[in-house]
Design an enzyme around this catalytic site. Structure first.
Site, PDB file in Angstrom:
ATOM      1  CG  HIS A 101      -1.943   1.079   1.181  1.00  0.00           C
ATOM      2  ND1 HIS A 101      -1.648   2.380   1.526  1.00  0.00           N
ATOM      3  CD2 HIS A 101      -3.232   1.072   0.775  1.00  0.00           C
ATOM      4  CE1 HIS A 101      -2.736   3.119   1.345  1.00  0.00           C
ATOM      5  NE2 HIS A 101      -3.712   2.360   0.889  1.00  0.00           N
ATOM      6  CD  GLU A 173      -5.590   1.170  -2.921  1.00  0.00           C
ATOM      7  OE1 GLU A 173      -6.756   1.277  -2.550  1.00  0.00           O
ATOM      8  OE2 GLU A 173      -4.639   1.021  -2.147  1.00  0.00           O
TER       9      GLU A 173
HETATM   10  P1  PGA Z   1      -9.872   5.702   0.818  1.00  0.00           P
HETATM   11  O1  PGA Z   1      -8.631   4.710   1.031  1.00  0.00           O
HETATM   12  O2  PGA Z   1     -10.998   4.900   0.213  1.00  0.00           O
HETATM   13  O3  PGA Z   1     -10.196   6.181   2.204  1.00  0.00           O
HETATM   14  O4  PGA Z   1      -9.413   6.793  -0.086  1.00  0.00           O
HETATM   15  C1  PGA Z   1      -8.307   3.827   0.001  1.00  0.00           C
HETATM   16  C2  PGA Z   1      -7.059   3.053   0.292  1.00  0.00           C
HETATM   17  O5  PGA Z   1      -6.103   3.578   0.868  1.00  0.00           O
HETATM   18  O6  PGA Z   1      -7.008   1.869  -0.067  1.00  0.00           O
END
Ligand code: PGA
Length: 256
Positions: A101, A173
């Site tokens: 992540h 992401e």
């Molecule tokens: P968020 O987080 O939906 O709060 O933007 C997404 C993530 O970090 O996977």
């Protein structure tokens, strides 16, 4: 096609908060089985709540919700203070491991090489790696998103035999779209990255997911982007109501 719809709670929820969320989720899914139509839900709690959430979700053989750890070390055991290993995550009930992540890359020194080692360890122990990739705003502004994503994904998945690659989940992401400071991505901005990722990985990995400011307002549109086979959600699914709403949107969204 099965859509993977899940949430990481990041560094949130006490054990008792986690217990009641998982307990209520299980009863909601028992009462509303239509939420599971073509949908694979997953929860990624903090380590402290893994065992409790696993117990609440029921025996792994009949569990409808997959359970994941937010990170795991690549070694199986040893002198790694503060870390947990894949076998420990599995022992606590996890069948998935989130890897790479952007918050871990930014604050905890995760690199392409450490994500590669973690993916390998996760697969070696029979768990599913959820590899997160995503570019910072500057890279997007320079128009270099595709190369950046391919670098991260190819680097972490290098050398995997076909059958192991087939168990991997990739979540795209974009860093600029994540969290309270993030800007929700426009559908148009995501088409090209998913085209590129699909070209390289569709049919080879288990699924491609999107994450970053997913909400009930944009979930259906995001699931409609060609190549998107699931959603990885933060804030919008930290309340059970929010998560159930997203599951019901996914279950109602047809995809060829
Ligand atoms: P968020 O987080 O939906 O709060 O933007 C997404 C993530 O970090 O996977």
């Amino acid at each position: 096609m099965t859509r993977w719809i899940g949430t990481s709670w990041k560094m949130n929820k006490t054990v008792s908060e986690a217990r009641s969320y998982a307990h209520d989720l299980r009863s909601a899914l028992e009462q509303r089985p239509e939420l599971l139509e073509r949908v694979q839900p997953f929860l990624i709690p903090p380590y402290t709540a893994l065992t409790t959430v696993a117990q609440e979700l029921g025996p792994s053989s009949t569990r409808t919700v997959r359970l994941g750890a937010q990170n795991a070390h690549w070694e199986d055991s040893g002198a790694w203070t503060g870390e947990i290993s894949v076998p420990q995550a599995a022992d606590a009930g996890a069948t998935m491991v989130e890897i790479g992540h952007s918050e871990r890359r930014e604050h905890f020194g995760e690199t392409i090489e450490t994500t590669r080692l973690k993916v390998a360890s996760t697969l070696r122990h029979g768990l599913v790696p959820l590899l997160c990739i995503g570019e910072p705003a500057e890279v997007q502004e320079r128009g270099e998103t595709s190369e950046y994503l391919l670098d991260q994904a190819r680097g972490a998945l290098r050398g995997l035999p076909e059958d192991q690659l087939g168990r991997v989940l990739i979540a795209y992401e974009p860093i600029w779209a994540i969290g309270a400071q993030g800007r929700p991505a426009k559908v148009a901005e995501l088409r090209e990255p998913f085209e590129v990722l699909s070209e390289e990985f569709s049919g080879k990995v288990q699924a491609l997911l999107y994450g970053g400011s997913v909400s009930a307002d944009n979930a259906a549109a995001l699931l409609g982007i060609p190549g998107v086979e699931g959603l990885f959600i933060g804030r919008a699914a930290w309340s059970l109501q929010g998560y159930l709403e997203l599951l019901s949107i996914a279950a109602a969204t047809e995809k060829p």
